[in-house]
Design a protein around this motif. Sequence first.
Motif, PDB file in Angstrom:
ATOM      1  N   LEU A   1     -84.931 -16.817  75.007  1.00  0.00           N
ATOM      2  CA  LEU A   1     -84.291 -17.093  73.732  1.00  0.00           C
ATOM      3  C   LEU A   1     -84.406 -15.896  72.790  1.00  0.00           C
ATOM      4  O   LEU A   1     -83.457 -15.576  72.081  1.00  0.00           O
ATOM      5  CB  LEU A   1     -84.891 -18.339  73.085  1.00  0.00           C
ATOM      6  N   VAL A   5     -81.398 -14.138  70.689  1.00  0.00           N
ATOM      7  CA  VAL A   5     -81.426 -14.036  69.225  1.00  0.00           C
ATOM      8  C   VAL A   5     -81.214 -12.590  68.806  1.00  0.00           C
ATOM      9  O   VAL A   5     -80.437 -12.301  67.888  1.00  0.00           O
ATOM     10  CB  VAL A   5     -82.741 -14.606  68.648  1.00  0.00           C
ATOM     11  N   THR A  17     -79.226 -19.331  61.788  1.00  0.00           N
ATOM     12  CA  THR A  17     -80.420 -20.156  61.911  1.00  0.00           C
ATOM     13  C   THR A  17     -80.648 -20.479  63.381  1.00  0.00           C
ATOM     14  O   THR A  17     -79.705 -20.763  64.102  1.00  0.00           O
ATOM     15  CB  THR A  17     -80.236 -21.464  61.108  1.00  0.00           C
ATOM     16  N   VAL A  18     -81.908 -20.465  63.788  1.00  0.00           N
ATOM     17  CA  VAL A  18     -82.273 -20.775  65.165  1.00  0.00           C
ATOM     18  C   VAL A  18     -83.194 -21.990  65.154  1.00  0.00           C
ATOM     19  O   VAL A  18     -84.111 -22.071  64.333  1.00  0.00           O
ATOM     20  CB  VAL A  18     -82.987 -19.583  65.837  1.00  0.00           C
ATOM     21  N   LEU A  31     -89.155 -15.301  66.303  1.00  0.00           N
ATOM     22  CA  LEU A  31     -87.716 -15.489  66.076  1.00  0.00           C
ATOM     23  C   LEU A  31     -87.216 -14.675  64.892  1.00  0.00           C
ATOM     24  O   LEU A  31     -86.129 -14.080  64.950  1.00  0.00           O
ATOM     25  CB  LEU A  31     -87.401 -16.973  65.882  1.00  0.00           C
ATOM     26  N   ALA A  36     -83.409 -13.652  63.595  1.00  0.00           N
ATOM     27  CA  ALA A  36     -82.993 -14.900  62.946  1.00  0.00           C
ATOM     28  C   ALA A  36     -83.265 -14.800  61.450  1.00  0.00           C
ATOM     29  O   ALA A  36     -84.236 -14.169  61.028  1.00  0.00           O
ATOM     30  CB  ALA A  36     -83.742 -16.085  63.541  1.00  0.00           C
ATOM     31  N   ILE A  39     -85.113 -20.614  60.392  1.00  0.00           N
ATOM     32  CA  ILE A  39     -85.443 -21.417  61.560  1.00  0.00           C
ATOM     33  C   ILE A  39     -85.315 -22.886  61.171  1.00  0.00           C
ATOM     34  O   ILE A  39     -85.436 -23.251  60.004  1.00  0.00           O
ATOM     35  CB  ILE A  39     -86.851 -21.102  62.118  1.00  0.00           C
TER      36      ILE A  39
END
Length: 190
Positions: A1, A5, A17-18, A31, A36, A39
Motif C-alpha cells: 500500500l 500511496v 485520503t487513505v 502513510l 497521503a 488518513i
Amino acid sequence: LLHLVDRVAHAINIPFTVGGGIGSVADVSDLLQAGADKISVNSSAVRNPELVAGLSQEFGSQCIVVAIDTRYTYGQHRVHTHGGRKATELETVAWAQRVNELGAGEILLTSMDADGTKNGFALEITSRISQSVSIPVIASGGAGTMEHFYDVFTTGHADAALAASIFHFKEIAIPDLKSYLLKKNLPVRF
C-alpha cells in the motif's frame, strides 16, 4: 500500500485520503510520509476510540478523518464496521459526537442504506450529525442527480459530499455539478 500511496501522491495534484487497516501511530506516520494528506479510520476507531485522540495529538486533527458507516436498524441509526457489514451497539449521532470530542478533524458519514441506490443522500441522519458536531461532515451514499447534492448541502447541512459511480461512469461531470451548485448560490471551488 505504501508504494501505491507514493505513486498516487506523485501523479495527482489534489489532496487525498487513505483508509483501511490503519490501527496505529506508526501506520499513519508511514502513510503520511508516503504522500497521503489525510488518513481515515473506522473499525479501528470503534475498537479503540482512544486511537482517534492519539492520532489527533500526534499528527493534528486536520489529517484525521473518522469514517462512520451507518444503517437504520431496529428503529435507530447504528454504527457498522467492516465495510458496513458488522453491526455495533453504537448509536450513530452519539458516536459522531464522541469522535468530535476525541479530536477527529472530519467525519465521513456513509449511509449504507442509501449507498449505491442513486436515490439521494440520507438527509435526516446527515442533518442530525452535521448540526450536533463542530467538525466538517462529508456525506456519502446515494448520490444520483445534481439535485441530490443541493439537498445534502441545504437540508442535510453537509460540508462536503462524496460520490463515486456517477462520476466514474460520467453520468454527471464534476464541472457541470459545480456550475449547477454555484448557480444555486452554494459556495464551490473551481
